[in-house]
Motif scaffolding. Sequence first.
Motif, PDB file in Angstrom:
ATOM      1  N   ASN A  88     -87.570 -38.634  18.178  1.00 36.75           N
ATOM      2  CA  ASN A  88     -89.015 -38.469  18.283  1.00 36.75           C
ATOM      3  C   ASN A  88     -89.377 -37.618  18.833  1.00 36.75           C
ATOM      4  O   ASN A  88     -89.395 -37.194  20.124  1.00 36.75           O
ATOM      5  N   LEU A  89     -90.122 -36.997  17.993  1.00 37.30           N
ATOM      6  CA  LEU A  89     -90.590 -35.311  18.144  1.00 37.30           C
ATOM      7  C   LEU A  89     -92.489 -35.727  17.631  1.00 37.30           C
ATOM      8  O   LEU A  89     -93.417 -35.113  18.432  1.00 37.30           O
ATOM      9  N   ALA A  90     -92.577 -36.843  18.200  1.00 37.52           N
ATOM     10  CA  ALA A  90     -94.830 -36.916  17.897  1.00 37.52           C
ATOM     11  C   ALA A  90     -94.897 -37.651  19.853  1.00 37.52           C
ATOM     12  O   ALA A  90     -93.934 -37.884  20.320  1.00 37.52           O
ATOM     13  N   ALA A  91     -95.552 -35.990  20.008  1.00 37.47           N
ATOM     14  CA  ALA A  91     -96.415 -36.153  20.665  1.00 37.47           C
ATOM     15  C   ALA A  91     -97.889 -35.746  20.668  1.00 37.47           C
ATOM     16  O   ALA A  91     -98.317 -35.343  20.188  1.00 37.47           O
ATOM     17  N   ILE A 110     -96.983 -45.468  24.948  1.00 38.89           N
ATOM     18  CA  ILE A 110     -97.262 -47.021  24.759  1.00 38.89           C
ATOM     19  C   ILE A 110     -96.479 -46.515  23.004  1.00 38.89           C
ATOM     20  O   ILE A 110     -95.122 -47.367  23.020  1.00 38.89           O
ATOM     21  N   GLY A 111     -96.042 -45.477  22.656  1.00 35.47           N
ATOM     22  CA  GLY A 111     -95.286 -45.050  21.706  1.00 35.47           C
ATOM     23  C   GLY A 111     -93.652 -44.999  21.508  1.00 35.47           C
ATOM     24  O   GLY A 111     -93.137 -45.695  21.222  1.00 35.47           O
ATOM     25  N   THR A 112     -93.551 -44.762  22.918  1.00 35.01           N
ATOM     26  CA  THR A 112     -92.225 -44.439  23.638  1.00 35.01           C
ATOM     27  C   THR A 112     -91.792 -45.881  23.702  1.00 35.01           C
ATOM     28  O   THR A 112     -90.127 -46.067  23.165  1.00 35.01           O
ATOM     29  N   LEU A 116     -88.206 -48.050  21.403  1.00 38.70           N
ATOM     30  CA  LEU A 116     -87.123 -48.329  22.451  1.00 38.70           C
ATOM     31  C   LEU A 116     -87.323 -49.973  22.264  1.00 38.70           C
ATOM     32  O   LEU A 116     -86.186 -50.729  22.506  1.00 38.70           O
ATOM     33  N   GLU A 117     -88.318 -50.732  21.756  1.00 38.15           N
ATOM     34  CA  GLU A 117     -88.322 -52.146  22.298  1.00 38.15           C
ATOM     35  C   GLU A 117     -87.701 -52.490  21.044  1.00 38.15           C
ATOM     36  O   GLU A 117     -87.047 -53.578  20.837  1.00 38.15           O
ATOM     37  N   ASN A 118     -88.026 -51.411  20.124  1.00 40.35           N
ATOM     38  CA  ASN A 118     -87.932 -52.136  18.330  1.00 40.35           C
ATOM     39  C   ASN A 118     -86.327 -51.685  17.967  1.00 40.35           C
ATOM     40  O   ASN A 118     -85.963 -52.072  16.731  1.00 40.35           O
ATOM     41  N   ILE A 119     -85.780 -50.466  18.891  1.00 39.94           N
ATOM     42  CA  ILE A 119     -84.389 -49.853  18.287  1.00 39.94           C
ATOM     43  C   ILE A 119     -83.065 -51.195  17.570  1.00 39.94           C
ATOM     44  O   ILE A 119     -83.112 -52.114  18.270  1.00 39.94           O
ATOM     45  N   PHE A 120     -82.314 -50.303  17.187  1.00 40.45           N
ATOM     46  CA  PHE A 120     -81.166 -51.602  17.200  1.00 40.45           C
ATOM     47  C   PHE A 120     -80.291 -51.553  18.337  1.00 40.45           C
ATOM     48  O   PHE A 120     -79.826 -50.258  18.943  1.00 40.45           O
ATOM     49  N   LEU A 163     -89.128 -44.283  31.259  1.00 39.16           N
ATOM     50  CA  LEU A 163     -88.145 -45.938  30.356  1.00 39.16           C
ATOM     51  C   LEU A 163     -86.902 -45.083  29.051  1.00 39.16           C
ATOM     52  O   LEU A 163     -86.469 -46.249  28.857  1.00 39.16           O
ATOM     53  N   ILE A 164     -87.327 -44.218  29.076  1.00 42.93           N
ATOM     54  CA  ILE A 164     -85.507 -44.058  28.656  1.00 42.93           C
ATOM     55  C   ILE A 164     -84.597 -44.261  29.915  1.00 42.93           C
ATOM     56  O   ILE A 164     -83.857 -45.089  29.215  1.00 42.93           O
ATOM     57  N   GLN A 165     -84.788 -44.104  30.966  1.00 41.43           N
ATOM     58  CA  GLN A 165     -83.384 -44.428  31.583  1.00 41.43           C
ATOM     59  C   GLN A 165     -83.180 -45.436  31.741  1.00 41.43           C
ATOM     60  O   GLN A 165     -82.739 -46.528  31.672  1.00 41.43           O
ATOM     61  N   PHE A 166     -84.863 -46.425  32.059  1.00 37.51           N
ATOM     62  CA  PHE A 166     -84.508 -48.142  32.299  1.00 37.51           C
ATOM     63  C   PHE A 166     -84.357 -48.306  31.063  1.00 37.51           C
ATOM     64  O   PHE A 166     -83.714 -49.123  30.848  1.00 37.51           O
ATOM     65  N   TYR A 167     -84.454 -48.304  29.462  1.00 42.15           N
ATOM     66  CA  TYR A 167     -84.007 -48.794  28.514  1.00 42.15           C
ATOM     67  C   TYR A 167     -82.540 -48.760  28.798  1.00 42.15           C
ATOM     68  O   TYR A 167     -81.950 -49.830  28.351  1.00 42.15           O
TER      69      TYR A 167
END
Length: 317
Positions: A88-91, A110-112, A116-120, A163-167
């Motif tokens: 993910n390099l969208a910014a 929100i994009g992140t 993260l909500e949808n990745i398998f 968010l990454i740490q949390f997920y």
Amino acid sequence: MTDSVKEKILSLKGPIFVYGASGFIGANLFKDIFSIRKDCYALTHDAQKAWRLKLLDVPAENIVHCDIVSNYSVQEVFNTYKPKTIFNLAAYGAYSKQKNVTLTYETNVIGTVNLLENIFSDTIYIHAGSSSEYGFNCTTPKETDALEPNSHYSVSKVSAAYLIQFYARVYEKNAVNLRLYSIYGDWEEPDRLIPKLIESVRQHKLPNFVSKDISRDFVYMSDCIEAFIDAALKMSPEIRGKSYNVASGVKTTIGDLVEICRKEFGIKEEPLWGSMENRSWDLAEWYGDPTEAKKDLDWETKTPLNQGLRRYFDWQE
């Protein structure tokens, strides 16, 4: 590209998504992976403005429309392509011309969340963070040091890192954040420091500069790309959720940069310091500590600054 990097690319789990593939770093990452394997897709929210992808002649079937701010859009492409590795390099908000505060948080936070909500459960997610996350605490910080954001952009990138740490901790998502320092190389915006400097060097002169004491930590594009690939291949429960500095560890002032250029390209003109006003984010001690990236990812920079500048000079030609 070295044979070693080619082998690494072949080892990535596919299909592969590159979000932000129309951007500077994303286009380079996509280009290198796609040159080796065809199950790599360039994700962009506006293909009509993706000038890099057009110039790279990317086949239409490998360009996928996705707006990461829309959870529905993310779900749709995930269900269709079932990606196993996501870069993910969208910014938004990294450049001074990007002034929309709402869009900064929508894209970077929100994009992140939507991704993260949808990745398998077996998907690997590598996120392009930023050295801007350290903000005022910018002098060789370790990843565990305090984050002191000094702009809306840096606040949004800090939020994404948490968010990454949390997920990773709560949902066991295979996600890592890479804090990128000053990446330079092919396809960079022409109004940026290195492109403007090299364009002037081609005419045997120098552009206007801010203070010579402003510093950066320059990382050549090929080294940056390898950091993303290494992070994906090293993914494990031990590293997921972490952030890593993608840095050389070398403090290079603008004065140093100019002298390296003058020596490498035989420029006789003397620089005119302070002929351009300093930006609010220009800091005198902005460089990183790559120790953890070397220890956990076995990654380090390989390209000295003079060689990187020469390579970019040749590419620009």
